[in-house]
Design a protein around this motif. Structure first.
Motif, PDB file in Angstrom:
ATOM      1  N   LYS A 114     -19.276  29.361 -35.985  1.00 28.73           N
ATOM      2  CA  LYS A 114     -18.932  27.945 -35.996  1.00 28.73           C
ATOM      3  C   LYS A 114     -18.894  27.299 -34.607  1.00 28.73           C
ATOM      4  CE  LYS A 114     -17.937  27.710 -40.486  1.00 28.73           C
ATOM      5  NZ  LYS A 114     -18.577  26.772 -41.434  1.00 28.73           N
ATOM      6  N   THR A 115     -18.794  28.100 -33.538  1.00 27.23           N
ATOM      7  CA  THR A 115     -18.596  27.546 -32.201  1.00 27.23           C
ATOM      8  C   THR A 115     -19.453  28.293 -31.178  1.00 27.23           C
ATOM      9  OG1 THR A 115     -16.821  29.012 -31.419  1.00 27.23           O
ATOM     10  CG2 THR A 115     -16.172  27.181 -32.859  1.00 27.23           C
ATOM     11  N   GLU A 116     -19.327  27.860 -29.925  1.00 27.27           N
ATOM     12  CA  GLU A 116     -20.016  28.536 -28.814  1.00 27.27           C
ATOM     13  C   GLU A 116     -19.143  29.623 -28.189  1.00 27.27           C
ATOM     14  OE1 GLU A 116     -23.199  27.927 -28.101  1.00 27.27           O
ATOM     15  OE2 GLU A 116     -23.119  26.555 -29.819  1.00 27.27           O
ATOM     16  N   PHE A 117     -17.924  29.793 -28.678  1.00 29.98           N
ATOM     17  CA  PHE A 117     -17.043  30.850 -28.164  1.00 29.98           C
ATOM     18  C   PHE A 117     -17.652  32.213 -28.501  1.00 29.98           C
ATOM     19  CE2 PHE A 117     -12.689  28.927 -27.307  1.00 29.98           C
ATOM     20  CZ  PHE A 117     -13.127  27.620 -27.309  1.00 29.98           C
ATOM     21  N   ARG A 118     -17.586  33.143 -27.549  1.00 28.16           N
ATOM     22  CA  ARG A 118     -18.079  34.493 -27.763  1.00 28.16           C
ATOM     23  C   ARG A 118     -16.982  35.501 -27.416  1.00 28.16           C
ATOM     24  NH1 ARG A 118     -20.620  32.049 -30.452  1.00 28.16           N
ATOM     25  NH2 ARG A 118     -22.874  31.683 -30.556  1.00 28.16           N
ATOM     26  N   ARG A 119     -16.812  36.445 -28.318  1.00 25.89           N
ATOM     27  CA  ARG A 119     -15.696  37.393 -28.221  1.00 25.89           C
ATOM     28  C   ARG A 119     -15.658  38.115 -26.882  1.00 25.89           C
ATOM     29  NH1 ARG A 119     -14.349  41.834 -32.951  1.00 25.89           N
ATOM     30  NH2 ARG A 119     -12.476  42.747 -31.995  1.00 25.89           N
ATOM     31  N   ASN A 120     -16.802  38.530 -26.386  1.00 21.10           N
ATOM     32  CA  ASN A 120     -16.853  39.351 -25.184  1.00 21.10           C
ATOM     33  C   ASN A 120     -17.234  38.572 -23.939  1.00 21.10           C
ATOM     34  OD1 ASN A 120     -16.198  41.805 -26.581  1.00 21.10           O
ATOM     35  ND2 ASN A 120     -18.304  41.834 -27.375  1.00 21.10           N
ATOM     36  N   ASP A 121     -17.120  37.248 -24.004  1.00 19.81           N
ATOM     37  CA  ASP A 121     -17.480  36.416 -22.863  1.00 19.81           C
ATOM     38  C   ASP A 121     -16.398  35.364 -22.622  1.00 19.81           C
ATOM     39  OD1 ASP A 121     -18.613  34.994 -20.835  1.00 19.81           O
ATOM     40  OD2 ASP A 121     -20.401  34.368 -21.956  1.00 19.81           O
ATOM     41  N   PRO A 122     -15.360  35.719 -21.842  1.00 24.11           N
ATOM     42  CA  PRO A 122     -14.274  34.764 -21.587  1.00 24.11           C
ATOM     43  C   PRO A 122     -14.743  33.454 -20.971  1.00 24.11           C
ATOM     44  CG  PRO A 122     -13.616  36.973 -20.918  1.00 24.11           C
ATOM     45  CD  PRO A 122     -15.079  37.040 -21.246  1.00 24.11           C
ATOM     46  N   ALA A 123     -15.913  33.449 -20.344  1.00 24.45           N
ATOM     47  CA  ALA A 123     -16.416  32.211 -19.752  1.00 24.45           C
ATOM     48  C   ALA A 123     -16.693  31.160 -20.819  1.00 24.45           C
ATOM     49  CB  ALA A 123     -17.682  32.492 -18.945  1.00 24.45           C
ATOM     50  N   THR A 124     -16.849  31.575 -22.074  1.00 20.30           N
ATOM     51  CA  THR A 124     -17.120  30.619 -23.157  1.00 20.30           C
ATOM     52  C   THR A 124     -15.838  30.092 -23.792  1.00 20.30           C
ATOM     53  OG1 THR A 124     -17.217  32.342 -24.874  1.00 20.30           O
ATOM     54  CG2 THR A 124     -19.259  31.844 -23.678  1.00 20.30           C
ATOM     55  N   TRP A 125     -14.682  30.615 -23.391  1.00 20.65           N
ATOM     56  CA  TRP A 125     -13.417  30.210 -23.997  1.00 20.65           C
ATOM     57  C   TRP A 125     -12.851  28.973 -23.322  1.00 20.65           C
ATOM     58  CZ3 TRP A 125     -10.611  35.591 -23.432  1.00 20.65           C
ATOM     59  CH2 TRP A 125     -11.326  36.562 -24.144  1.00 20.65           C
ATOM     60  N   SER A 126     -12.037  28.260 -24.052  1.00 15.57           N
ATOM     61  CA  SER A 126     -11.197  27.210 -23.484  1.00 15.57           C
ATOM     62  C   SER A 126      -9.865  27.248 -24.214  1.00 15.57           C
ATOM     63  CB  SER A 126     -11.856  25.829 -23.619  1.00 15.57           C
ATOM     64  OG  SER A 126     -11.965  25.472 -24.988  1.00 15.57           O
ATOM     65  N   GLU A 127      -8.897  26.482 -23.725  1.00 20.63           N
ATOM     66  CA  GLU A 127      -7.566  26.517 -24.338  1.00 20.63           C
ATOM     67  C   GLU A 127      -7.582  25.982 -25.750  1.00 20.63           C
ATOM     68  OE1 GLU A 127      -4.274  25.062 -21.957  1.00 20.63           O
ATOM     69  OE2 GLU A 127      -5.454  25.379 -20.127  1.00 20.63           O
ATOM     70  N   ARG A 128      -8.469  25.039 -26.044  1.00 21.28           N
ATOM     71  CA  ARG A 128      -8.508  24.421 -27.369  1.00 21.28           C
ATOM     72  C   ARG A 128      -9.802  24.800 -28.080  1.00 21.28           C
ATOM     73  NH1 ARG A 128      -4.411  21.243 -28.384  1.00 21.28           N
ATOM     74  NH2 ARG A 128      -3.175  20.362 -26.682  1.00 21.28           N
TER      75      ARG A 128
END
Length: 260
Positions: A41-55
């Motif tokens: 559903k998103t661009e977040f990737r489990r093994n790539d913290p660079a893709t995370w944000s707080e929200r």
């Protein structure tokens, strides 16, 4: 924990902690399910913290009834604890699934939340006999200051007497009503107001305070995969910041007394 001890603990604190209630493999399957959903559903990737944000900005409603979460309740430790709380066979048959509780890392310092303490109900029900509980379970490792839900142990013992001071029209559950509850005592009020100072946070987190003779303490419901906390529905609780390097992954579930 023996039955009599568990009953006394629940009556006093409103919280039962059940280490290793379900297996790490079962917890890992839940985590995998959540991450597969996020990555679809998103661009977040489990093994790539660079893709995370707080929200994250994502609803997990469509995962709520997924059978992968069945071990949250379907295990010997939780079923025994529900018998302790409601009496043998007194809990309602749980519905499938669970609520996903996810908090991505944010910058330090860690501090107590403010203006977010609440119950998942109003003040209209008597505290005893127990009418409902809320389960909080760690499906990933949740370290201290890692976003674990915070609970005010003992606060359920204040709810019924506080409710007796309210008019019937004030019994609803909302931020105004919960905020008034937190203002009934200076210590509770201080927990619920802004204040990022680390020393204040340490002082409030590490102390027990008596409100009208009832000991109250902030409990950080951290733990290992498979650990479950059962809380009385009248226990006030709040989300908290996650200043660790991994997302906080827990699941929650409400269970009522039979016939509720």
């Amino acid at each position: 924990m023996q039955t009599a001890e568990a009953q006394r603990t629940f009556e006093r604190t409103g919280i039962l902690r059940l280490p290793d209630a379900f297996t790490r493999d079962q917890a890992a399957a839940m985590v995998d399910t959540v991450w597969r959903f996020i990555e679809r559903k998103t661009e977040f990737r489990r093994n790539d913290p660079a893709t995370w944000s707080e929200r994250l900005g994502l609803s997990f409603k469509s995962l709520k009834r997924n059978p992968v979460f069945a071990p949250l309740v379907d295990n010997a430790a939780v079923l025994h604890a529900l018998d302790v709380v409601f009496g043998p066979g007194g809990a309602e048959a749980p519905k499938p699934g669970a609520q996903v509780l996810l908090t991505f890392p944010s910058p330090p310092p860690w501090q107590l939340p403010h203006r977010s303490w609440h119950m998942d109900c109003g003040f209209d029900r008597p505290t005893w006999p127990t009418f409902a509980v809320k389960l909080f379970a760690c499906i990933g490792e949740v370290r201290p200051e890692g976003g674990a839900t915070l609970a005010l142990a003992g606060s359920h013992r204040l709810v019924e007497r506080y409710a007796s001071t309210l008019a019937p029209t004030e019994h609803g559950g909302n931020q105004v009503a919960w905020g008034r509850f937190m203002k009934q005592d200076p210590w509770l009020h201080e927990i619920n107001k802004p204040g990022p100072e680390p020393e204040r946070t340490r002082r409030l987190l590490g102390t027990t305070h008596e409100v009208d003779g009832v000991p109250i303490q902030v409990v950080e419901m951290a733990g290992q995969p498979g650990d479950v906390y059962i809380t009385h529905m009248h226990v006030f609780h709040s989300g908290a910041p996650n200043v660790n390097d991994q997302p906080r992954l827990m699941v929650g579930k409400g269970i009522g007394a039979g016939g509720e």
